[in-house]
Design a protein around this motif. Structure first.
Motif, PDB file in Angstrom:
ATOM      1  N   GLY A  33       0.821  -1.204   0.000  1.00 42.94           N
ATOM      2  CA  GLY A  33       0.000   0.000   0.000  1.00 42.94           C
ATOM      3  C   GLY A  33       0.851   1.248   0.000  1.00 42.94           C
ATOM      4  O   GLY A  33       1.929   1.275   0.599  1.00 42.94           O
ATOM      5  N   ILE A  34       0.372   2.266  -0.679  1.00 41.61           N
ATOM      6  CA  ILE A  34       1.084   3.542  -0.690  1.00 41.61           C
ATOM      7  C   ILE A  34       0.066   4.676  -0.730  1.00 41.61           C
ATOM      8  O   ILE A  34      -0.994   4.551  -1.348  1.00 41.61           O
ATOM      9  N   ASP A  35       0.381   5.736  -0.031  1.00 43.12           N
ATOM     10  CA  ASP A  35      -0.510   6.891   0.009  1.00 43.12           C
ATOM     11  C   ASP A  35       0.322   8.137   0.285  1.00 43.12           C
ATOM     12  O   ASP A  35       1.480   8.044   0.708  1.00 43.12           O
ATOM     13  N   LEU A  36      -0.276   9.284   0.054  1.00 44.43           N
ATOM     14  CA  LEU A  36       0.416  10.549   0.300  1.00 44.43           C
ATOM     15  C   LEU A  36       0.715  10.726   1.778  1.00 44.43           C
ATOM     16  O   LEU A  36      -0.088  10.306   2.628  1.00 44.43           O
ATOM     17  N   PRO A  37       1.841  11.321   2.135  1.00 45.53           N
ATOM     18  CA  PRO A  37       2.910  11.788   1.227  1.00 45.53           C
ATOM     19  C   PRO A  37       3.879  10.656   0.917  1.00 45.53           C
ATOM     20  O   PRO A  37       4.178   9.837   1.787  1.00 45.53           O
ATOM     21  N   PHE A  38       4.357  10.598  -0.306  1.00 47.34           N
ATOM     22  CA  PHE A  38       5.345   9.584  -0.673  1.00 47.34           C
ATOM     23  C   PHE A  38       6.322  10.185  -1.675  1.00 47.34           C
ATOM     24  O   PHE A  38       6.006  11.139  -2.384  1.00 47.34           O
ATOM     25  N   SER A  39       7.527   9.613  -1.710  1.00 48.59           N
ATOM     26  CA  SER A  39       8.522  10.051  -2.675  1.00 48.59           C
ATOM     27  C   SER A  39       8.330   9.265  -3.970  1.00 48.59           C
ATOM     28  O   SER A  39       7.673   8.213  -3.984  1.00 48.59           O
ATOM     29  N   GLU A  40       8.894   9.756  -5.046  1.00 54.42           N
ATOM     30  CA  GLU A  40       8.799   9.039  -6.312  1.00 54.42           C
ATOM     31  C   GLU A  40       9.478   7.682  -6.214  1.00 54.42           C
ATOM     32  O   GLU A  40       9.003   6.694  -6.791  1.00 54.42           O
ATOM     33  N   GLU A  41      10.568   7.614  -5.464  1.00 54.23           N
ATOM     34  CA  GLU A  41      11.264   6.346  -5.293  1.00 54.23           C
ATOM     35  C   GLU A  41      10.370   5.320  -4.605  1.00 54.23           C
ATOM     36  O   GLU A  41      10.329   4.140  -5.001  1.00 54.23           O
ATOM     37  N   GLU A  42       9.638   5.743  -3.579  1.00 52.94           N
ATOM     38  CA  GLU A  42       8.717   4.844  -2.878  1.00 52.94           C
ATOM     39  C   GLU A  42       7.592   4.397  -3.798  1.00 52.94           C
ATOM     40  O   GLU A  42       7.187   3.222  -3.790  1.00 52.94           O
ATOM     41  N   LEU A  43       7.095   5.323  -4.612  1.00 52.32           N
ATOM     42  CA  LEU A  43       6.015   5.000  -5.542  1.00 52.32           C
ATOM     43  C   LEU A  43       6.481   3.978  -6.567  1.00 52.32           C
ATOM     44  O   LEU A  43       5.806   2.959  -6.795  1.00 52.32           O
ATOM     45  N   PHE A  44       7.627   4.218  -7.169  1.00 51.53           N
ATOM     46  CA  PHE A  44       8.133   3.306  -8.196  1.00 51.53           C
ATOM     47  C   PHE A  44       8.430   1.923  -7.605  1.00 51.53           C
ATOM     48  O   PHE A  44       8.134   0.898  -8.221  1.00 51.53           O
ATOM     49  N   ALA A  45       8.981   1.904  -6.405  1.00 47.32           N
ATOM     50  CA  ALA A  45       9.292   0.627  -5.759  1.00 47.32           C
ATOM     51  C   ALA A  45       8.039  -0.173  -5.460  1.00 47.32           C
ATOM     52  O   ALA A  45       8.044  -1.408  -5.505  1.00 47.32           O
ATOM     53  N   SER A  46       6.927   0.513  -5.178  1.00 42.58           N
ATOM     54  CA  SER A  46       5.687  -0.174  -4.801  1.00 42.58           C
ATOM     55  C   SER A  46       5.020  -0.880  -5.971  1.00 42.58           C
ATOM     56  O   SER A  46       4.194  -1.772  -5.785  1.00 42.58           O
ATOM     57  N   VAL A  47       5.356  -0.492  -7.208  1.00 40.45           N
ATOM     58  CA  VAL A  47       4.661  -1.051  -8.373  1.00 40.45           C
ATOM     59  C   VAL A  47       5.541  -1.944  -9.246  1.00 40.45           C
ATOM     60  O   VAL A  47       5.038  -2.620 -10.146  1.00 40.45           O
ATOM     61  N   THR A  48       6.844  -1.962  -8.977  1.00 41.61           N
ATOM     62  CA  THR A  48       7.784  -2.657  -9.858  1.00 41.61           C
ATOM     63  C   THR A  48       7.414  -4.123 -10.087  1.00 41.61           C
ATOM     64  O   THR A  48       7.444  -4.614 -11.218  1.00 41.61           O
ATOM     65  N   ASP A  49       7.067  -4.841  -9.030  1.00 39.28           N
ATOM     66  CA  ASP A  49       6.760  -6.272  -9.142  1.00 39.28           C
ATOM     67  C   ASP A  49       5.267  -6.572  -9.064  1.00 39.28           C
ATOM     68  O   ASP A  49       4.873  -7.736  -8.944  1.00 39.28           O
ATOM     69  N   ALA A  50       4.439  -5.554  -9.136  1.00 36.63           N
ATOM     70  CA  ALA A  50       2.993  -5.754  -8.973  1.00 36.63           C
ATOM     71  C   ALA A  50       2.391  -6.494 -10.159  1.00 36.63           C
ATOM     72  O   ALA A  50       2.751  -6.247 -11.314  1.00 36.63           O
TER      73      ALA A  50
END
Length: 250
Positions: free
Chosen positions: A29-46
């Protein structure tokens, strides 16, 4: 299945996060506030990304994630409109896109129907795509929902009539009567019931429903159709309208 929920702290996002996790899927799960790095990491293997974000932010989010998502990853949203969010997802992802609309909303989870709208990836079906379609259907069945498939256009036309027009007529009615101070001494129980039932829509969710109305490509058309029925009333032919309205009760 590895599922990422973007907007996991919102009411709808939190609900789906918990329910998918309870039936054994791996959730991020990811929600604001987040960094772009955190966002990209959360979807890489999804394997599935569920966007629980406003329709107006879909284009920006999908553009940001372009190139970080697996070509086979399924993109899904939970907004109340389908044509524009699906276009936004497909603009930045050539893989599977399925728009969803939980008709129950975060406040009334006892109502389980959820509409699923296939993107253009599924225009030409094969065995693999049929299996994917079936798996998504069963995914929602497993968490207690009652899914059904429809096209994005049919969905948005239906929501323009059922959701958008309900909002418009309430707002217009209350806007008219709120500017008639002479009504104060004449308020009836039926008016007060309507006022109370419309309070959440107008006061608490006014911005939300305004956004939904603006994002639905069929909103203005349904308002024009409704206006033609008001013209019938203005002409004094109420019996015609009553006869048509009675179809709901037959």
């Amino acid at each position: 299945m590895r599922i990422t929920v973007i907007g996991c702290n919102g009411k709808m996002g939190h609900t789906f996060f918990q329910k998918f996790q309870e039936i054994g899927h791996t959730l991020t799960g990811i929600d604001l506030p987040f960094s772009e790095e955190e966002l990209f990491a959360s979807v890489t293997d999804a394997e599935l990304i569920l966007f629980c974000i406003p329709a107006k932010t879909m284009e920006e989010m999908c553009k940001k994630l372009e190139g970080y998502i697996s070509p086979t990853c399924i993109l899904m949203d939970v907004t109340s409109v389908k044509v524009l969010p699906i276009k936004s997802m497909e603009k930045h992802h050539k893989g599977p896109v399925i728009g969803t609309h939980p008709l129950f909303g975060p406040r009334s989870l006892d109502y389980k129907k959820i509409c699923l709208c296939l993107g253009s990836y599924f225009a030409e079906m094969d065995e693999q795509k049929e299996k994917m379609k079936e798996n998504i259907f069963n995914l929602f069945v497993q968490i207690g929902c009652e899914p059904f498939y429809a096209t994005a256009d049919i969905h948005d036309k239906a929501m323009a009539a059922l959701q958008g027009l309900n909002f418009v007529t309430n707002v217009a009615y209350f806007a008219l009567t709120a500017n008639m101070p002479e009504l104060k001494e004449f308020l009836t129980p039926s008016f007060m019931r309507r006022l109370e039932s419309g309070k959440v829509t107008v006061v608490e969710d006014g911005d939300l429903f305004t956004g939904i109305f603006e994002a639905n490509p069929y909103s203005q058309d349904i308002v024009r159709q409704y206006r033609s029925f008001l013209n019938v009333a203005a002409g004094g032919d109420m019996d015609v309208l009553v006869h048509l309205a009675q179809k709901w009760f037959q």
